[in-house]
Design a protein around this motif. Structure first.
Motif, PDB file in Angstrom:
ATOM      1  N   LEU A 157       0.830  -1.209   0.000  1.00 23.68           N
ATOM      2  CA  LEU A 157       0.000   0.000   0.000  1.00 23.68           C
ATOM      3  C   LEU A 157       0.862   1.256   0.000  1.00 23.68           C
ATOM      4  O   LEU A 157       0.566   2.221  -0.706  1.00 23.68           O
ATOM      5  CB  LEU A 157      -0.953   0.004   1.198  1.00 23.68           C
ATOM      6  N   THR A 158       1.939   1.238   0.765  1.00 17.35           N
ATOM      7  CA  THR A 158       2.855   2.385   0.787  1.00 17.35           C
ATOM      8  C   THR A 158       3.486   2.588  -0.583  1.00 17.35           C
ATOM      9  O   THR A 158       3.579   3.723  -1.069  1.00 17.35           O
ATOM     10  CB  THR A 158       3.947   2.175   1.855  1.00 17.35           C
ATOM     11  N   LYS A 159       3.888   1.513  -1.223  1.00 11.00           N
ATOM     12  CA  LYS A 159       4.491   1.603  -2.557  1.00 11.00           C
ATOM     13  C   LYS A 159       3.482   2.169  -3.565  1.00 11.00           C
ATOM     14  O   LYS A 159       3.819   3.044  -4.366  1.00 11.00           O
ATOM     15  CB  LYS A 159       4.961   0.217  -2.995  1.00 11.00           C
ATOM     16  N   LEU A 160       2.239   1.700  -3.525  1.00 17.26           N
ATOM     17  CA  LEU A 160       1.204   2.182  -4.439  1.00 17.26           C
ATOM     18  C   LEU A 160       0.874   3.650  -4.164  1.00 17.26           C
ATOM     19  O   LEU A 160       0.632   4.427  -5.095  1.00 17.26           O
ATOM     20  CB  LEU A 160      -0.051   1.312  -4.331  1.00 17.26           C
ATOM     21  N   TRP A 161       0.887   4.031  -2.894  1.00 18.25           N
ATOM     22  CA  TRP A 161       0.627   5.424  -2.512  1.00 18.25           C
ATOM     23  C   TRP A 161       1.758   6.328  -3.024  1.00 18.25           C
ATOM     24  O   TRP A 161       1.502   7.376  -3.606  1.00 18.25           O
ATOM     25  CB  TRP A 161       0.470   5.508  -0.990  1.00 18.25           C
ATOM     26  N   LYS A 162       3.001   5.909  -2.823  1.00 17.92           N
ATOM     27  CA  LYS A 162       4.148   6.704  -3.287  1.00 17.92           C
ATOM     28  C   LYS A 162       4.175   6.828  -4.811  1.00 17.92           C
ATOM     29  O   LYS A 162       4.641   7.833  -5.340  1.00 17.92           O
ATOM     30  CB  LYS A 162       5.458   6.104  -2.787  1.00 17.92           C
ATOM     31  N   ALA A 163       3.670   5.817  -5.508  1.00 14.88           N
ATOM     32  CA  ALA A 163       3.617   5.849  -6.970  1.00 14.88           C
ATOM     33  C   ALA A 163       2.479   6.735  -7.475  1.00 14.88           C
ATOM     34  O   ALA A 163       2.401   7.012  -8.666  1.00 14.88           O
ATOM     35  CB  ALA A 163       3.451   4.433  -7.517  1.00 14.88           C
ATOM     36  N   GLY A 164       1.601   7.159  -6.565  1.00 13.18           N
ATOM     37  CA  GLY A 164       0.474   7.995  -6.961  1.00 13.18           C
ATOM     38  C   GLY A 164      -0.745   7.207  -7.414  1.00 13.18           C
ATOM     39  O   GLY A 164      -1.698   7.781  -7.932  1.00 13.18           O
ATOM     40  N   TRP A 165      -0.732   5.912  -7.199  1.00 10.72           N
ATOM     41  CA  TRP A 165      -1.854   5.071  -7.606  1.00 10.72           C
ATOM     42  C   TRP A 165      -2.956   5.073  -6.558  1.00 10.72           C
ATOM     43  O   TRP A 165      -4.102   4.747  -6.864  1.00 10.72           O
ATOM     44  CB  TRP A 165      -1.408   3.648  -7.861  1.00 10.72           C
ATOM     45  N   LEU A 166      -2.609   5.419  -5.327  1.00 12.60           N
ATOM     46  CA  LEU A 166      -3.569   5.539  -4.237  1.00 12.60           C
ATOM     47  C   LEU A 166      -3.394   6.893  -3.576  1.00 12.60           C
ATOM     48  O   LEU A 166      -2.278   7.407  -3.498  1.00 12.60           O
ATOM     49  CB  LEU A 166      -3.350   4.446  -3.177  1.00 12.60           C
ATOM     50  N   ALA A 167      -4.490   7.444  -3.106  1.00 13.22           N
ATOM     51  CA  ALA A 167      -4.465   8.621  -2.230  1.00 13.22           C
ATOM     52  C   ALA A 167      -4.824   8.113  -0.840  1.00 13.22           C
ATOM     53  O   ALA A 167      -5.471   7.064  -0.705  1.00 13.22           O
ATOM     54  CB  ALA A 167      -5.471   9.656  -2.707  1.00 13.22           C
ATOM     55  N   ASP A 168      -4.406   8.821   0.176  1.00 19.62           N
ATOM     56  CA  ASP A 168      -4.720   8.372   1.527  1.00 19.62           C
ATOM     57  C   ASP A 168      -5.370   9.478   2.326  1.00 19.62           C
ATOM     58  O   ASP A 168      -5.388  10.642   1.924  1.00 19.62           O
ATOM     59  CB  ASP A 168      -3.479   7.853   2.240  1.00 19.62           C
ATOM     60  N   GLY A 169      -5.917   9.104   3.452  1.00 21.98           N
ATOM     61  CA  GLY A 169      -6.524  10.043   4.377  1.00 21.98           C
ATOM     62  C   GLY A 169      -6.796   9.342   5.693  1.00 21.98           C
ATOM     63  O   GLY A 169      -6.533   8.145   5.839  1.00 21.98           O
ATOM     64  N   TRP A 170      -7.308  10.107   6.629  1.00 20.58           N
ATOM     65  CA  TRP A 170      -7.645   9.565   7.945  1.00 20.58           C
ATOM     66  C   TRP A 170      -9.116   9.796   8.225  1.00 20.58           C
ATOM     67  O   TRP A 170      -9.660  10.843   7.874  1.00 20.58           O
ATOM     68  CB  TRP A 170      -6.797  10.234   9.030  1.00 20.58           C
ATOM     69  N   GLU A 171      -9.740   8.824   8.842  1.00 14.66           N
ATOM     70  CA  GLU A 171     -11.134   8.992   9.254  1.00 14.66           C
ATOM     71  C   GLU A 171     -11.225  10.155  10.229  1.00 14.66           C
ATOM     72  O   GLU A 171     -10.289  10.420  10.987  1.00 14.66           O
ATOM     73  CB  GLU A 171     -11.636   7.740   9.985  1.00 14.66           C
ATOM     74  N   SER A 172     -12.359  10.810  10.232  1.00 15.70           N
ATOM     75  CA  SER A 172     -12.594  11.869  11.209  1.00 15.70           C
ATOM     76  C   SER A 172     -13.163  11.246  12.490  1.00 15.70           C
ATOM     77  O   SER A 172     -13.583  10.085  12.495  1.00 15.70           O
ATOM     78  CB  SER A 172     -13.591  12.884  10.650  1.00 15.70           C
ATOM     79  N   ASP A 173     -13.164  12.018  13.559  1.00 19.14           N
ATOM     80  CA  ASP A 173     -13.761  11.540  14.807  1.00 19.14           C
ATOM     81  C   ASP A 173     -15.232  11.212  14.599  1.00 19.14           C
ATOM     82  O   ASP A 173     -15.755  10.282  15.210  1.00 19.14           O
ATOM     83  CB  ASP A 173     -13.598  12.579  15.917  1.00 19.14           C
ATOM     84  N   ALA A 174     -15.901  11.948  13.729  1.00 19.48           N
ATOM     85  CA  ALA A 174     -17.313  11.671  13.444  1.00 19.48           C
ATOM     86  C   ALA A 174     -17.467  10.299  12.781  1.00 19.48           C
ATOM     87  O   ALA A 174     -18.452   9.594  13.022  1.00 19.48           O
ATOM     88  CB  ALA A 174     -17.900  12.757  12.556  1.00 19.48           C
ATOM     89  N   ASP A 175     -16.492   9.921  11.940  1.00 18.23           N
ATOM     90  CA  ASP A 175     -16.546   8.612  11.283  1.00 18.23           C
ATOM     91  C   ASP A 175     -16.411   7.471  12.283  1.00 18.23           C
ATOM     92  O   ASP A 175     -16.981   6.406  12.086  1.00 18.23           O
ATOM     93  CB  ASP A 175     -15.420   8.470  10.249  1.00 18.23           C
ATOM     94  N   THR A 176     -15.636   7.685  13.326  1.00 19.53           N
ATOM     95  CA  THR A 176     -15.372   6.611  14.286  1.00 19.53           C
ATOM     96  C   THR A 176     -16.415   6.539  15.380  1.00 19.53           C
ATOM     97  O   THR A 176     -16.486   5.537  16.090  1.00 19.53           O
ATOM     98  CB  THR A 176     -14.002   6.805  14.957  1.00 19.53           C
ATOM     99  N   GLY A 177     -17.192   7.583  15.532  1.00 20.75           N
ATOM    100  CA  GLY A 177     -18.170   7.616  16.613  1.00 20.75           C
ATOM    101  C   GLY A 177     -17.516   7.754  17.975  1.00 20.75           C
ATOM    102  O   GLY A 177     -18.162   7.578  19.000  1.00 20.75           O
ATOM    103  N   GLY A 178     -16.235   8.056  18.003  1.00 25.12           N
ATOM    104  CA  GLY A 178     -15.523   8.211  19.267  1.00 25.12           C
ATOM    105  C   GLY A 178     -15.224   6.901  19.962  1.00 25.12           C
ATOM    106  O   GLY A 178     -14.702   6.886  21.064  1.00 25.12           O
ATOM    107  N   ASP A 179     -15.547   5.779  19.304  1.00 23.00           N
ATOM    108  CA  ASP A 179     -15.361   4.469  19.929  1.00 23.00           C
ATOM    109  C   ASP A 179     -13.984   3.863  19.698  1.00 23.00           C
ATOM    110  O   ASP A 179     -13.614   2.893  20.349  1.00 23.00           O
ATOM    111  CB  ASP A 179     -16.413   3.482  19.406  1.00 23.00           C
ATOM    112  N   ARG A 180     -13.262   4.421  18.736  1.00 20.38           N
ATOM    113  CA  ARG A 180     -11.953   3.866  18.411  1.00 20.38           C
ATOM    114  C   ARG A 180     -11.114   4.959  17.763  1.00 20.38           C
ATOM    115  O   ARG A 180     -11.643   5.975  17.342  1.00 20.38           O
ATOM    116  CB  ARG A 180     -12.090   2.671  17.463  1.00 20.38           C
TER     117      ARG A 180
END
Length: 101
Positions: free
Chosen positions: A40-63
């Motif tokens: 996944l890191t290799k694909l991300w560095k190649a520009g084949w994937l974009a990444d992001g992080w879930e927001s607190d709203a996405d997690t419901g504060g449970d994790r």
């Protein structure tokens, strides 16, 4: 080309508009995290994937938030090409049974 790459490519391309998580891909492909996360890191560095992080709203504060990956236009083209090459290689038959070879 490795079986992990073909399996991850097939899993991502099966749902090209979705977010994908490393843990989900390990379960879906049957490959260990030691193969999937560096890929996944290799694909991300190649520009084949974009990444992001879930927001607190996405997690419901449970994790804690999880990192996700999304397919880019370049990734759609390149991973499609990977799967096209794998379709003609008998070593990769059965790795991605859900993929329409």
């Amino acid at each position: 080309m490795t079986s992990a790459l073909v399996a991850v490519a097939a899993a991502i391309m099966a749902r090209p508009n979705d977010r994908h998580w490393g843990y989900e891909l390990t379960k879906e492909t049957g490959h260990r995290s030691g193969a999937v996360y560096p890929l996944l890191t290799k694909l991300w560095k190649a520009g084949w994937l974009a990444d992001g992080w879930e927001s607190d709203a996405d997690t419901g504060g449970d994790r804690p938030p999880r990192r996700y990956y999304e397919l880019t236009d370049d990734g759609r083209r390149e991973l499609g090409a990977v799967l096209g090459r794998a379709a003609n290689d008998p070593r990769f038959r059965g790795i991605a049974p859900g993929w329409a070879w």
